[in-house]
Design a protein around this motif. Structure first.
Motif, PDB file in Angstrom:
ATOM      1  N   THR A 241      -1.259  -0.378 -10.668  1.00 21.20           N
ATOM      2  CA  THR A 241       0.135  -0.248 -10.232  1.00 21.20           C
ATOM      3  C   THR A 241       0.917   0.734 -11.096  1.00 21.20           C
ATOM      4  OG1 THR A 241       0.781  -2.147 -11.604  1.00 21.20           O
ATOM      5  CG2 THR A 241       0.171  -2.599  -9.312  1.00 21.20           C
ATOM      6  N   THR A 242       0.201   1.508 -11.917  1.00 20.83           N
ATOM      7  CA  THR A 242       0.892   2.473 -12.776  1.00 20.83           C
ATOM      8  C   THR A 242       1.362   3.667 -11.953  1.00 20.83           C
ATOM      9  OG1 THR A 242      -1.178   3.597 -13.319  1.00 20.83           O
ATOM     10  CG2 THR A 242      -0.467   1.830 -14.790  1.00 20.83           C
TER      11      THR A 242
ATOM     12  N   LEU B 227     -14.029  -3.498   2.932  1.00 18.42           N
ATOM     13  CA  LEU B 227     -13.040  -4.568   3.016  1.00 18.42           C
ATOM     14  C   LEU B 227     -11.961  -4.382   1.958  1.00 18.42           C
ATOM     15  CD1 LEU B 227     -12.103  -7.338   4.168  1.00 18.42           C
ATOM     16  CD2 LEU B 227     -13.532  -8.408   2.402  1.00 18.42           C
ATOM     17  N   ILE B 228     -12.364  -4.119   0.733  1.00 22.26           N
ATOM     18  CA  ILE B 228     -11.404  -3.949  -0.357  1.00 22.26           C
ATOM     19  C   ILE B 228     -10.508  -2.741  -0.102  1.00 22.26           C
ATOM     20  CG2 ILE B 228     -11.203  -3.362  -2.807  1.00 22.26           C
ATOM     21  CD1 ILE B 228     -13.732  -5.121  -3.233  1.00 22.26           C
ATOM     22  N   LYS B 229     -11.078  -1.652   0.400  1.00 26.64           N
ATOM     23  CA  LYS B 229     -10.276  -0.469   0.685  1.00 26.64           C
ATOM     24  C   LYS B 229      -9.299  -0.701   1.826  1.00 26.64           C
ATOM     25  CE  LYS B 229     -13.196   3.196  -1.195  1.00 26.64           C
ATOM     26  NZ  LYS B 229     -13.996   4.420  -0.897  1.00 26.64           N
ATOM     27  N   ALA B 230      -9.664  -1.582   2.751  1.00 26.52           N
ATOM     28  CA  ALA B 230      -8.747  -1.891   3.854  1.00 26.52           C
ATOM     29  C   ALA B 230      -7.463  -2.512   3.326  1.00 26.52           C
ATOM     30  CB  ALA B 230      -9.428  -2.840   4.836  1.00 26.52           C
ATOM     31  N   PHE B 231      -7.575  -3.418   2.344  1.00 24.17           N
ATOM     32  CA  PHE B 231      -6.370  -4.028   1.780  1.00 24.17           C
ATOM     33  C   PHE B 231      -5.630  -3.062   0.866  1.00 24.17           C
ATOM     34  CE2 PHE B 231      -8.700  -7.750   3.186  1.00 24.17           C
ATOM     35  CZ  PHE B 231      -7.687  -8.440   3.841  1.00 24.17           C
ATOM     36  N   GLN B 232      -6.368  -2.214   0.198  1.00 20.85           N
ATOM     37  CA  GLN B 232      -5.722  -1.172  -0.608  1.00 20.85           C
ATOM     38  C   GLN B 232      -4.859  -0.286   0.272  1.00 20.85           C
ATOM     39  OE1 GLN B 232      -8.275   0.925  -3.473  1.00 20.85           O
ATOM     40  NE2 GLN B 232      -7.436   2.852  -2.714  1.00 20.85           N
ATOM     41  N   LYS B 233      -5.372   0.060   1.453  1.00 17.19           N
ATOM     42  CA  LYS B 233      -4.625   0.904   2.388  1.00 17.19           C
ATOM     43  C   LYS B 233      -3.382   0.188   2.904  1.00 17.19           C
ATOM     44  CE  LYS B 233      -5.182   3.616   6.614  1.00 17.19           C
ATOM     45  NZ  LYS B 233      -6.121   4.020   7.697  1.00 17.19           N
ATOM     46  N   GLU B 234      -3.470  -1.123   3.179  1.00 11.48           N
ATOM     47  CA  GLU B 234      -2.305  -1.874   3.650  1.00 11.48           C
ATOM     48  C   GLU B 234      -1.206  -1.905   2.588  1.00 11.48           C
ATOM     49  OE1 GLU B 234      -1.944  -2.643   6.614  1.00 11.48           O
ATOM     50  OE2 GLU B 234      -3.926  -2.970   7.487  1.00 11.48           O
TER      51      GLU B 234
ATOM     52  N   THR C 260      -5.032   1.377  -6.460  1.00  9.75           N
ATOM     53  CA  THR C 260      -6.486   1.286  -6.365  1.00  9.75           C
ATOM     54  C   THR C 260      -6.979  -0.095  -6.775  1.00  9.75           C
ATOM     55  OG1 THR C 260      -6.718   3.640  -6.823  1.00  9.75           O
ATOM     56  CG2 THR C 260      -8.667   2.254  -7.170  1.00  9.75           C
ATOM     57  N   LEU C 261      -7.784  -0.699  -5.926  1.00 10.21           N
ATOM     58  CA  LEU C 261      -8.383  -1.996  -6.219  1.00 10.21           C
ATOM     59  C   LEU C 261      -9.790  -1.791  -6.770  1.00 10.21           C
ATOM     60  CD1 LEU C 261      -7.283  -3.974  -3.028  1.00 10.21           C
ATOM     61  CD2 LEU C 261      -6.644  -4.552  -5.363  1.00 10.21           C
ATOM     62  N   SER C 262     -10.123  -2.544  -7.793  1.00  6.75           N
ATOM     63  CA  SER C 262     -11.454  -2.463  -8.400  1.00  6.75           C
ATOM     64  C   SER C 262     -11.827  -3.846  -8.927  1.00  6.75           C
ATOM     65  CB  SER C 262     -11.468  -1.421  -9.529  1.00  6.75           C
ATOM     66  OG  SER C 262     -10.519  -1.775 -10.537  1.00  6.75           O
ATOM     67  N   TYR C 263     -13.061  -3.977  -9.391  1.00  7.73           N
ATOM     68  CA  TYR C 263     -13.520  -5.270  -9.908  1.00  7.73           C
ATOM     69  C   TYR C 263     -13.077  -5.429 -11.355  1.00  7.73           C
ATOM     70  CZ  TYR C 263     -16.554  -5.065  -5.816  1.00  7.73           C
ATOM     71  OH  TYR C 263     -17.042  -4.959  -4.543  1.00  7.73           O
ATOM     72  N   LEU C 264     -12.563  -6.608 -11.688  1.00 10.48           N
ATOM     73  CA  LEU C 264     -12.222  -6.887 -13.081  1.00 10.48           C
ATOM     74  C   LEU C 264     -13.485  -6.839 -13.933  1.00 10.48           C
ATOM     75  CD1 LEU C 264      -9.672  -9.856 -12.852  1.00 10.48           C
ATOM     76  CD2 LEU C 264      -9.228  -7.590 -13.804  1.00 10.48           C
ATOM     77  N   PRO C 265     -13.458  -6.116 -15.034  1.00  7.96           N
ATOM     78  CA  PRO C 265     -14.686  -5.973 -15.853  1.00  7.96           C
ATOM     79  C   PRO C 265     -15.112  -7.273 -16.525  1.00  7.96           C
ATOM     80  CG  PRO C 265     -12.794  -4.958 -16.930  1.00  7.96           C
ATOM     81  CD  PRO C 265     -12.338  -5.328 -15.566  1.00  7.96           C
ATOM     82  N   GLN C 266     -14.166  -8.137 -16.849  1.00  4.56           N
ATOM     83  CA  GLN C 266     -14.522  -9.392 -17.533  1.00  4.56           C
ATOM     84  C   GLN C 266     -13.932 -10.575 -16.765  1.00  4.56           C
ATOM     85  OE1 GLN C 266     -13.046  -8.569 -21.525  1.00  4.56           O
ATOM     86  NE2 GLN C 266     -15.114  -7.965 -22.187  1.00  4.56           N
TER      87      GLN C 266
ATOM     88  N   ASN D 161       4.109  -9.037  -7.644  1.00  3.04           N
ATOM     89  CA  ASN D 161       3.189  -9.061  -8.786  1.00  3.04           C
ATOM     90  C   ASN D 161       1.747  -9.061  -8.254  1.00  3.04           C
ATOM     91  OD1 ASN D 161       1.715  -9.498 -11.089  1.00  3.04           O
ATOM     92  ND2 ASN D 161       2.928 -11.233 -11.811  1.00  3.04           N
ATOM     93  N   TYR D 162       1.275  -7.890  -7.853  1.00  6.74           N
ATOM     94  CA  TYR D 162      -0.066  -7.784  -7.291  1.00  6.74           C
ATOM     95  C   TYR D 162      -1.165  -8.167  -8.283  1.00  6.74           C
ATOM     96  CZ  TYR D 162       2.095  -5.214  -3.421  1.00  6.74           C
ATOM     97  OH  TYR D 162       2.860  -4.850  -2.339  1.00  6.74           O
ATOM     98  N   PRO D 163      -1.088  -7.731  -9.559  1.00  5.65           N
ATOM     99  CA  PRO D 163      -2.183  -8.067 -10.486  1.00  5.65           C
ATOM    100  C   PRO D 163      -2.423  -9.571 -10.605  1.00  5.65           C
ATOM    101  CG  PRO D 163      -0.824  -6.323 -11.408  1.00  5.65           C
ATOM    102  CD  PRO D 163      -0.112  -6.809 -10.184  1.00  5.65           C
TER     103      PRO D 163
END
Length: 605
Positions: free
Chosen positions: A491-492, A354-361, A584-590, A477-479
């Motif tokens: 977004t770098t 699911l997360i990769k699907a939105f990353q691809k969009e 790339t989407l990932s889980y926030l560590p904190q 502002n995606y973040p």
């Protein structure tokens, strides 16, 4: 006493006259509603439908019969009328009536005072596609807007259609229309809008075992579906329908039919059916299965979002011209959003998928130059000219697809609502509000302002920034928004190794032709464009680009001889360094407790 008797007589005459007028009115109404079609296809090898129309209860000396120029769900002009041949008209006695083709899609018939009009015509078919008519020895697919003429100004008239198919075919007729009691091959449409919204498939078809959701039957009928696990497929499809319908909490139809017209591409949504290209071969790989499940979830959810929850411009329809709206980023884009959620909530997609699907969009939207030039609202409004996925073949692609930006905006809006309401509300609540307020209560579509107010009512605050992202090309502002759901996004800009020219090329005959030039690349700035032939690179005849650029470095000068605009040109290009963003989407560590809660509920945990 005399006065009373006369008054009574006068009153009796009055009531008698009124009854006569009412009888005449209802008689005329009943007559006017008698519009019946017969569609014959006994010789399917001719690829031509034989259509006859009987219109009973004529009241005018001239009747205009029109063919739509488009079909709802496919926002392109189709020119259906060009396939109509052999038009002829007669009265109840068989007398030939005069007619003229007053516009490319209008036949004007002089009825001569006849109460009954009989019309015959053929519709020639070609390509097998969900928005086109098709007929061959194996099946008949009917896109009704391209087959049935309608009397001008009478779209609300009741219609009956009788089908006469090839005798060797499966008697099952797949359609969302209801059949006439006792006449299994005759179907009723309360008006032309419903008729045009109900595709038909007949032929050497197969029906899978149906399922019920809340006691409502769901059918899947298809042609040439191939080999796949049919039992598992229908079990999974039921889960998808259950989850998609739970978003709204209401199922507004009596039955629903998935109509699989055969291998190919494309799908069109309808009120209680969908016509889709389908091949069971896709079901035999994980990626193919997910793609098909997402596709079917998309077309199914459309019966809510666009058919019932709809922009006000999309119905009642004008079949004579383009029906433009700025809201397809919602109607199509949010449907992409919910296709992913329905499949995920059905347990058929992992969190990572699911997360990769939105990353691809996001990548599909951001990594094309069109995002610098066209907004989501413009993309929606201009789709009739640009096509659903934007223009192709331009020197530089200055268009986007609402299919890419729309679901991203949907996710951001969902996350914002969840954040502002401490995860008590979501985009689901917006969809239910629109369904109840405009479809059920007001029985109409919503305006742009009403849509925004509905979103902000659920969120309890202004959502100005997101709507600015929809109507402008400003940087997103995606973040901020993905952070609401405990997700980090990279977004770098990363520098790729090696020198960058910015072209793709392919060998054609003995030439190396440029097939694409990246916007603002060194090659672009040097004036190179697609279809230019590369004759020499650094005084050598090129064979392939990969070997040439493998060891080149940033800042190197490249001498090129090309054939462009009928002339040989010599160009010197300085190689640059290409930067890219992978988002790339990932889980926030904190992540905070609220961020974790939003993420878990969004993932359906």
């Amino acid at each position: 006493m005399e006065y009373d008797i006369l008054s009574s007589i006068d009153m009796l005459r009055f009531y008698k006259d009124m009854i006569s007028l009412l009888l005449l009115f209802f008689s005329n109404t009943i007559w006017a509603q008698s519009i019946a079609y017969t569609v014959r296809m006994e010789n399917p090898q001719n690829h031509t439908y034989q259509v006859s129309l009987t219109y009973t209860g004529l009241t005018s000396s001239v009747l205009e019969l029109k063919m739509p120029v488009w079909t709802p769900g496919y926002y392109q002009l189709m020119n259906y009328a060009k396939s109509v041949e052999g038009f002829e008209a007669s009265d109840e006695a068989g007398k030939i009536l005069l007619f003229e083709k007053s516009t490319p899609s209008t036949w004007q018939v002089r009825t001569g005072g006849s109460k009954t009009l009989k019309v015959k015509y053929q519709v020639r078919t070609g390509m097998s596609f969900v928005a086109s008519n098709y007929l061959d020895e194996n099946r008949a697919y009917i896109s009704p807007a391209g087959l049935f003429l309608y009397p001008r100004g009478q779209l609300n008239q009741k219609v009956t259609v009788t089908f006469v198919p090839d005798s060797s075919w499966n008697p099952r007729i797949a359609t969302g229309l209801d059949s006439l009691a006792g006449s299994p091959k005759t179907y009723i449409a309360p008006n032309f809008d419903i008729l045009y919204d109900s595709p038909i498939l007949i032929g050497k078809t197969e029906e899978l075992v149906p399922f019920e959701v809340k006691g409502i039957p769901h059918y899947f009928v298809g042609y040439n579906m191939g080999e796949f696990d049919r039992v598992t497929f229908m079990t999974d499809l039921k889960k998808i329908v259950e989850q998609a319908s739970q978003v709204i909490g209401d199922i507004p139809y009596k039955h629903y039919t998935f109509i699989a017209i055969g291998p190919g591409g494309g799908g069109i949504e309808h009120l209680n059916s969908t016509a889709v290209s389908f091949s069971g071969k896709q079901m035999n790989t994980r990626s193919g299965k997910l793609k098909m499940y997402n596709f079917l979830a998309h077309e199914y959810f459309h019966h809510y979002n666009v058919k019932r929850i709809r922009p006000i411009e999309l119905g009642p329809f004008d079949y004579d011209q383009k029906n433009k709206t700025k809201m397809l980023w919602v109607s199509e884009g949010f449907t992409v959003y919910y296709e992913y959620l329905a499949v995920k909530r059905a347990g058929l997609m992992t969190d990572e998928e699911l997360i990769k699907a939105f990353q691809k969009e996001i990548q599909s939207y951001e990594n094309k130059p069109g995002h610098l030039f066209q907004s989501a609202t413009q993309s929606s409004y201009e789709t009739w000219e640009d096509g659903p996925f934007g223009r192709t073949g331009d020197e530089v692609n200055k268009t986007i697809s609402y299919y890419n930006k729309g679901p991203v905006l949907g996710a951001m809006l969902d996350f914002a609502i969840r954040h502002e309401t401490h995860n008590k509300k979501s985009l689901d609540d917006v969809m239910r509000l629109l369904y109840q307020q405009y479809y059920q209560k007001k029985q109409r579509g919503f305006t742009e302002d009403e849509f925004r107010k509905g979103c902000e009512r659920i969120a309890g605050t202004s959502l100005q920034e997101i709507f600015d992202y929809a109507s402008t090309t400003q940087e997103i502002n995606y973040p901020k928004y993905f952070g609401y759901a405990g997700l980090a996004i990279d977004t770098t800009t990363k520098a790729l190794a090696g020198g960058w020219l910015g072209i793709n090329a392919a060998t054609k005959g003995d030439s190396l032709l440029i097939t694409n030039v990246e916007y603002e690349s060194p090659a672009w700035k040097a004036g190179l464009r697609s279809k230019v032939a590369i004759l020499e690179i650094d005084d050598q005849r090129p064979t392939a680009l990969d070997a040439i650029w493998k060891d080149r470095k940033v800042g190197e000068m490249v001498k090129m001889k090309v054939w462009q605009n009928g002339k040989i040109k010599e160009i010197t290009v300085t190689l640059g360094q290409k930067g890219t963003k992978d988002f790339t989407l990932s889980y926030l560590p904190q992540a905070s407790p609220l961020q974790k809660e939003i993420l878990q509920s969004w993932l359906g945990q």
